[in-house]
Design an enzyme around this catalytic site. Structure first.
Site, PDB file in Angstrom:
ATOM      1  N   HIS A  77      -1.027   4.798 -11.210  1.00  0.00           N
ATOM      2  CA  HIS A  77       0.160   4.010 -10.851  1.00  0.00           C
ATOM      3  C   HIS A  77       0.199   2.606 -11.426  1.00  0.00           C
ATOM      4  CE1 HIS A  77      -2.655   2.241  -8.042  1.00  0.00           C
ATOM      5  NE2 HIS A  77      -1.796   1.268  -7.830  1.00  0.00           N
TER       6      HIS A  77
HETATM    7  N1  UDP Z   1      -3.979   7.015  -1.231  1.00  0.00           N
HETATM    8  C1  UDP Z   1      -3.301   7.869  -0.378  1.00  0.00           C
HETATM    9  N2  UDP Z   1      -2.505   8.854  -0.906  1.00  0.00           N
HETATM   10  C2  UDP Z   1      -2.387   9.054  -2.256  1.00  0.00           C
HETATM   11  C3  UDP Z   1      -3.082   8.162  -3.121  1.00  0.00           C
HETATM   12  C4  UDP Z   1      -3.855   7.152  -2.585  1.00  0.00           C
HETATM   13  O1  UDP Z   1      -3.422   7.751   0.852  1.00  0.00           O
HETATM   14  O2  UDP Z   1      -1.659   9.975  -2.655  1.00  0.00           O
HETATM   15  C5  UDP Z   1      -4.763   5.909  -0.631  1.00  0.00           C
HETATM   16  C6  UDP Z   1      -6.204   5.824  -1.086  1.00  0.00           C
HETATM   17  O3  UDP Z   1      -7.038   6.589  -0.244  1.00  0.00           O
HETATM   18  C7  UDP Z   1      -6.498   4.344  -0.952  1.00  0.00           C
HETATM   19  C8  UDP Z   1      -5.155   3.685  -1.222  1.00  0.00           C
HETATM   20  O4  UDP Z   1      -4.178   4.697  -1.062  1.00  0.00           O
HETATM   21  O5  UDP Z   1      -6.892   4.031   0.369  1.00  0.00           O
HETATM   22  C9  UDP Z   1      -5.130   3.151  -2.636  1.00  0.00           C
HETATM   23  O6  UDP Z   1      -3.839   2.749  -2.938  1.00  0.00           O
HETATM   24  P1  UDP Z   1      -3.346   2.522  -4.433  1.00  0.00           P
HETATM   25  O7  UDP Z   1      -4.114   3.367  -5.361  1.00  0.00           O
HETATM   26  O8  UDP Z   1      -1.876   2.676  -4.382  1.00  0.00           O
HETATM   27  O9  UDP Z   1      -3.608   0.971  -4.663  1.00  0.00           O
HETATM   28  P2  UDP Z   1      -4.844   0.148  -5.263  1.00  0.00           P
HETATM   29  O10 UDP Z   1      -6.051   0.487  -4.454  1.00  0.00           O
HETATM   30  O11 UDP Z   1      -4.965   0.503  -6.697  1.00  0.00           O
HETATM   31  O12 UDP Z   1      -4.436  -1.271  -5.074  1.00  0.00           O
END
Ligand code: UDP
Length: 365
Positions: free
Chosen positions: A205
């Site tokens: 993403h």
């Molecule tokens: N996550 C979720 N469903 C999904 C993908 C990710 O619940 O389909 C959770 C994952 O377990 C983690 C969080 O979303 O706790 C991560 O979010 P994201 O990847 O959007 O953001 P980043 O961590 O890169 O800031």
């Protein structure tokens, strides 16, 4: 102590949940929750409130869509109204999303002490919006809660006063360890006809990836290659769907091994991760979670701000087909120890520091 916690996006909800379940045990804290609206779909927002057993936010600012500038400026305008009404003793922000920076700027302008959870992480790449958000937020913060040694070192290197910095560990691990037990009840494997370790999980993403058509082409070719030997389960982020929905359908139609689904709720996602053969991701949080669960992680980026995950075996490949496939075919079993503070007790440590601060404030008054 009256604290406003500001959340807006999927990873914020996870971090906030761990804090909330700890802080609500202590009557000396009164917590007001502001949801900026940055993520608003049921499967990007409401499902997290249900899965993580959070009550409805006290305020929803309803700011979504648009550019980073649109989001930051509009969240600032709406959040200012909340600050004026609530007059909190502290504003608390999480991670590195646009909501984090917007709330931090308003708190700083009103002279309200600002606490940042997950401070200090640095990718070193200022082209990433998240790097801008985390760096500026750290420099506006009065209390910085850091996840790992590299975070502490980064802040000291940037001349942030060490008295403000607290190495407390990674609060996502608290949520993960609590929810892992509940996640066993998820039916995500059955619903998608998958078996334990019989599939690779993919998340994608980051703007710098999905806004680059060449990167997207490379990643899709790589996924197509992987589906020849393993199923690929791909819960597709709404931003990614907008960019590559049609191409994903083309691969999916040509290859029954690619299972594209809507983003998963937290319980289902943790179950899917815990049972995966490996994960390919550009997410920050997923790198951490994979390491804690012992699932091999390939990070499709050139850098990561989560340095300790690399020591633990997370392979950062860049967006290059042969590097990703090489990592996938030689899954790394190197296992340094995870940081000692990734023990599920980070929220306890944060709340005890806040209690000390509240006591000091009370005795000074
Ligand atoms: N996550 C979720 N469903 C999904 C993908 C990710 O619940 O389909 C959770 C994952 O377990 C983690 C969080 O979303 O706790 C991560 O979010 P994201 O990847 O959007 O953001 P980043 O961590 O890169 O800031």
């Amino acid at each position: 102590m009256r604290i406003i916690c500001v959340v807006g996006a999927r990873p914020n909800f996870v971090k906030f949940a761990a804090l909330w379940h700890e802080i609500k045990k202590y009557p000396e804290f009164e917590v007001t929750v502001v949801h900026t609206g940055q993520h608003y779909d049921d499967n990007m927002s409401a499902v997290f409130f249900r899965d993580l057993e959070l009550s409805e936010p006290d305020y929803n600012l309803g700011i979504s869509g648009g550019t980073a500038t649109f989001q930051v400026s509009n969240i600032m305008r709406e959040f200012e109204r909340v600050i004026v009404i609530e007059k909190p003793d502290m504003v608390m922000v999480f991670g590195d999303v646009n909501s984090t920076l917007a709330a931090a700027l308003v708190a700083a302008q009103y002279g309200i002490p600002l606490a940042h959870i997950e401070a200090g992480l640095r990718s070193g790449d200022m082209r990433m919006k998240e790097e801008i958000n985390r760096k500026l937020t750290d420099h506006l913060s009065d209390v910085l809660f850091v996840t790992e040694d590299s975070g502490y070192e980064n802040l000291v290197f940037e001349n942030i006063d060490e008295r403000k910095i607290h190495l407390v560990g990674n609060i996502m691990v608290d949520a993960l360890l609590t929810m892992r037990q509940k996640a066993v009840k998820s039916r995500v494997l059955e619903d998608n006809n998958l078996t334990k370790y019989g599939y690779t999980l993919v998340t994608l993403h980051r703007a710098e990836t999905i806004e680059n058509s060449e990167y997207l082409r490379i990643i899709m070719e790589t996924l197509e290659e992987i589906t020849k030997t393993k199923y690929v389960l791909f819960p597709v982020h709404p931003h990614t769907l907008k960019k590559i929905g049609r191409e994903l359908k083309a691969i999916g139609d040509g290859s029954p091994g690619l299972v594209c689904i809507s983003p998963l709720g937290y319980n289902d996602f943790i179950c899917a991760l815990d049972n995966a053969y490996a994960v390919l991701t550009d997410s920050g949080g997923v790198q951490t979670e994979a390491c804690v669960l012992g699932i091999p992680c390939i990070t499709m980026r050139t850098v990561t701000e989560h340095k300790s995950t690399v020591e633990y075996g997370n392979v950062v490949t860049g967006i290059d087909k042969s590097s990703i496939l090489h990592a996938f075919n030689n899954l790394n079993n190197k296992r340094a120890d995870l940081p000692l503070t990734w023990d599920g007790k980070t929220a306890e440590r944060i709340v005890s520091i806040l209690k000390r601060m509240a006591n000091q404030k009370a005795s000074a008054a």
